[in-house]
Each structure stands twice: as C-alpha cells, then as structure tokens.
Design an enzyme around this catalytic site. Structure first.
Site, PDB file in Angstrom:
ATOM      1  N   GLY A   1       5.994   1.745 -16.681  1.00  0.00           N
ATOM      2  CA  GLY A   1       4.781   2.205 -16.014  1.00  0.00           C
ATOM      3  C   GLY A   1       3.518   1.811 -16.740  1.00  0.00           C
TER       4      GLY A   1
ATOM      5  N   ASP B   1      17.667  -2.184 -11.523  1.00  0.00           N
ATOM      6  CA  ASP B   1      16.275  -1.944 -11.904  1.00  0.00           C
ATOM      7  C   ASP B   1      16.104  -2.125 -13.408  1.00  0.00           C
ATOM      8  OD1 ASP B   1      13.475  -0.674 -11.520  1.00  0.00           O
ATOM      9  OD2 ASP B   1      14.413   0.647 -12.988  1.00  0.00           O
TER      10      ASP B   1
ATOM     11  N   VAL C   1       7.150  -2.655 -16.682  1.00  0.00           N
ATOM     12  CA  VAL C   1       8.134  -1.970 -17.524  1.00  0.00           C
ATOM     13  C   VAL C   1       7.490  -0.725 -18.120  1.00  0.00           C
ATOM     14  CG1 VAL C   1       9.664  -2.133 -19.531  1.00  0.00           C
ATOM     15  CG2 VAL C   1       9.289  -4.153 -18.080  1.00  0.00           C
TER      16      VAL C   1
ATOM     17  N   GLY D   1       5.643   9.123 -11.937  1.00  0.00           N
ATOM     18  CA  GLY D   1       5.814   7.692 -11.763  1.00  0.00           C
ATOM     19  C   GLY D   1       4.653   6.928 -11.158  1.00  0.00           C
TER      20      GLY D   1
ATOM     21  N   GLY E   1      11.853  12.723  -5.305  1.00  0.00           N
ATOM     22  CA  GLY E   1      11.223  11.436  -5.049  1.00  0.00           C
ATOM     23  C   GLY E   1      11.428  10.410  -6.144  1.00  0.00           C
TER      24      GLY E   1
ATOM     25  N   LYS F   1      14.059  -5.339 -15.612  1.00  0.00           N
ATOM     26  CA  LYS F   1      13.080  -5.022 -16.657  1.00  0.00           C
ATOM     27  C   LYS F   1      13.459  -5.696 -17.971  1.00  0.00           C
ATOM     28  CE  LYS F   1      11.763  -0.648 -14.507  1.00  0.00           C
ATOM     29  NZ  LYS F   1      11.930   0.826 -14.514  1.00  0.00           N
TER      30      LYS F   1
ATOM     31  N   PHE G   1       0.844  -1.197   0.000  1.00  0.00           N
ATOM     32  CA  PHE G   1       0.000   0.000   0.000  1.00  0.00           C
ATOM     33  C   PHE G   1       0.873   1.237   0.000  1.00  0.00           C
ATOM     34  CE2 PHE G   1      -3.711   2.450   1.968  1.00  0.00           C
ATOM     35  CZ  PHE G   1      -4.503   2.346   0.826  1.00  0.00           C
TER      36      PHE G   1
ATOM     37  N   GLU H   1       1.275  -5.385 -16.788  1.00  0.00           N
ATOM     38  CA  GLU H   1       1.645  -4.325 -17.725  1.00  0.00           C
ATOM     39  C   GLU H   1       2.511  -3.257 -17.087  1.00  0.00           C
ATOM     40  OE1 GLU H   1       2.410  -3.529 -20.968  1.00  0.00           O
ATOM     41  OE2 GLU H   1       0.447  -4.423 -21.314  1.00  0.00           O
TER      42      GLU H   1
ATOM     43  N   LYS I   1       8.195  -6.723 -10.652  1.00  0.00           N
ATOM     44  CA  LYS I   1       8.928  -7.430 -11.703  1.00  0.00           C
ATOM     45  C   LYS I   1       9.439  -8.790 -11.251  1.00  0.00           C
ATOM     46  CE  LYS I   1      11.122  -3.544 -11.719  1.00  0.00           C
ATOM     47  NZ  LYS I   1      10.081  -2.600 -11.280  1.00  0.00           N
TER      48      LYS I   1
END
Length: 344
Positions: free
Chosen positions: A155, A221, A153, A327, A207, A225, A11, A150, A126
């Site tokens: 967003g 990261d 990768v 993001g 951020g 992906k 969350f 979906e 991922k």
C-alpha cells in the site's frame, strides 16, 4: 501556482479514496504552489468522462457510488479507457485498472499511451511493473517524465523509494515478508479456532477478500508482488508464474493446532534471494517461531525485511488497525505520495 490536470483510469475503491484525499489535501497543496483538476475518468461499469476544463469530482463520486453512469459529465464522446487518456489533456495519469497477472494489459497500453502523450504516470497496478518495468522506465526517461508505482506493494509504505533514495548503491541480497493481508487474517483466525471457511467468510465480510478469493488464498497476489520487487529492486525480470506460489488451502486446523502447541505458527511467507547474480523466489506457507519478525504479524498486519550489504536487516511493518479496513486509503496515500514527489 502550477496547475496539474489529472486523469483517473479505474475508479474503484482506491481511485475514489485518492480523489477524496486530493480534495482533502487541496489547501496544503495550494500552499506548496500546486493546484489540480480532474479532466478524465474511466470506470469499469459506470462509463467514461472527459472535460479538459475540469470534471465535477464530487458529482462523479456521487454518481458512481449510487450505481449511475458518469458519461453525462463528459464534454465529448468517449467510449473506452484509451480514449479517456487521449482526450483528457492530462499532465498526470493515475492507472488503477484491475490487475492482469498474465500480461499486464490493458494497463500497459494505458501507461504507454500516457507517457507518449507527455504525462507523468502513477499506478497501483502490479501488472505493468512486472511485465513492462524496463520499457516503461526507459520511455518515461525519454519523454522527461516519471513512472512511479509505490502503491503496488504494501500500500502506502515506502518500499521502493526507501531502496531508491535511502540506500543508494546498497546491494540487496534478500527480501522476506508477509505481503497479503487476507491470508494473514485467515491463518490468524484459524489459530483462534475458526475453520478455513469461517475465516474466509469473515475476510470477505469486511471487504478484505474478494468474492472469488483465488488470487489471495492461492498466493498469486503475493507472487506478483514478489515479482515486482525482484524486477525493480534486484534488476532481474520475473513473472508471478516463475515464482510459482503455493497457497494456504492445504493448511488444516490440525496443522494449525500442532504448530501452536510447539510455539510456532503458519504464515504465507514471501521471499527472494540473490546469490552470485541468480535470484530464487518463493511464496508458500511456512512455520515460523517466536524468533522470527514474521511471528508477531497477526491479522491484517503485513511487512517486509530487506537484507543488504550495508545494513543487515531493515524492516517495514504495517500493523493491524483494529476496526479499520485500511486498504484503500493506504494504497491511495501511496499514489498521493508519488504525485507529490513528482510535482513538488
């Protein structure tokens, strides 16, 4: 009207953005004959809650964002994420726990449990795609349910669904792109004269980068992906360790300046190529010139180019939105789109 009970495992920023997006689109969904309620929520630091009759999502958002526990919202005692999955009576499970690049856990167990209980499962994580795609897809099919991802990768961009739905039977030979916005911001700002540390601090201040930026700046990261894309779209299981990324820590201001003087710039390039059934993949800084579609992707822009046997190069680019972090809502939209495509 068809009613769907939803469980949220994780969350954080993305899941909360998803909850707000669902509420904002509630009237539109009702026009499509779809209603929903939230029946389970699992958080990392603010407790767990289930109520098969529906949780007060606005109260849950308020509690978490003020640093309080949501446990008082629960109608039965639950003490871990698996208990939330099992006791939520959900029809759709959104799995958004933190990514584990090494094993995919505990997300793998959350999704397995949800599918075995007859839930559609949707994730932005991922890890389970890389470490369990074939198993989870087969399990979903055996249960007459869907496993969708979906958001893993780029967003909310339709990376997987484009190849699945718009290019049936196309042979994918290569993938190339920029998949990590943090490193692209850092390299862009270094090109404008900032040091690596200054650019990183900026990315953290908005951020975009975590307090510990290792996964971004060392390429992990991006590597997971790439591994997810290869595993799904090239039907070749791959882990981020096999990609073996090289990050951007070694790129100096002098290297940036020299490249700029030559009309080139450094990008953390993600690529995979399939030749004679064998796939090679890479994540590493590369010099690109103005003829490359990657050259113009500055700051937080990201994108991907597919090469197939039917359309030579097909690109998806997410352009930078000045003044917008972007993001979480983009990733949340990918989750939302998967939900709509499953239930419509």
């Amino acid at each position: 009207m068809k009613h769907y009970k939803l469980a949220l495992i994780g969350f954080g920023n993305v899941a909360r953005a998803l909850a707000r997006l669902l509420v904002r689109k509630q009237e539109w969904l009702e026009q499509q004959g779809i209603t929903f309620s939230f029946t389970g929520i699992s958080t990392g630091r603010h407790g767990f809650a289930v109520n098969p009759d529906g949780l007060d999502i606005q109260k849950a958002l308020q509690l978490v964002e003020s640093g309080q526990s949501i446990s008082a919202l629960s109608t039965s005692p639950v003490e871990d994420s698996l208990a939330v999955v099992k006791n939520s009576s959900a029809d759709v499970l959104f799995e958004n726990s933190p990514v584990n690049t090494q094993t995919g856990q505990p997300a793998l167990d959350h999704i397995r449990t949800g599918l075995n209980l007859g839930m559609h499962t949707i994730t932005a994580n991922k890890g389970p795609v890389v470490h369990g795609y074939r198993e989870l897809t087969a399990l979903a099919k055996s249960k007459g349910k869907m496993f969708r991802f979906e958001s893993t990768v780029l967003g909310g961009a339709p990376v997987f669904s484009v190849m699945r739905e718009a290019f049936p039977l196309a042979e994918l030979s290569s993938i190339k792109g920029i998949f990590n916005a943090t490193t692209n911001v850092i390299l862009s700002r270094m090109e404008n004269g900032e040091s690596y540390d200054e650019a990183l601090k900026y990315a953290q201040s908005i951020g975009l980068a975590e307090t510990d930026p290792t996964n971004d700046v060392d390429g992990w990261d991006a590597a997971i992906k790439v591994a997810a894309l290869v595993t799904v779209l090239m039907d070749t299981p791959m882990t981020p360790q096999q990609v073996n990324p090289t990050g951007i820590r070694g790129i100096t201001p002098e290297m940036i300046a020299n490249a700029k003087a030559e009309g080139r710039r450094y990008k953390l390039v993600c690529s995979a190529e399939k030749v004679d059934g064998k796939v090679t993949a890479s994540v590493a800084p590369q010099l690109v010139d103005s003829s490359s579609p990657l050259y113009g992707m500055m700051n937080s822009s990201t994108g991907i180019t597919f090469r197939t046997d039917v359309i030579l190069d097909y690109s998806i680019i997410l352009s930078e939105k000045p003044g917008m972090k972007g993001g979480p809502i983009e990733t949340a939209y990918g989750l939302f789109a998967d939900f709509v495509n499953i239930v419509k």
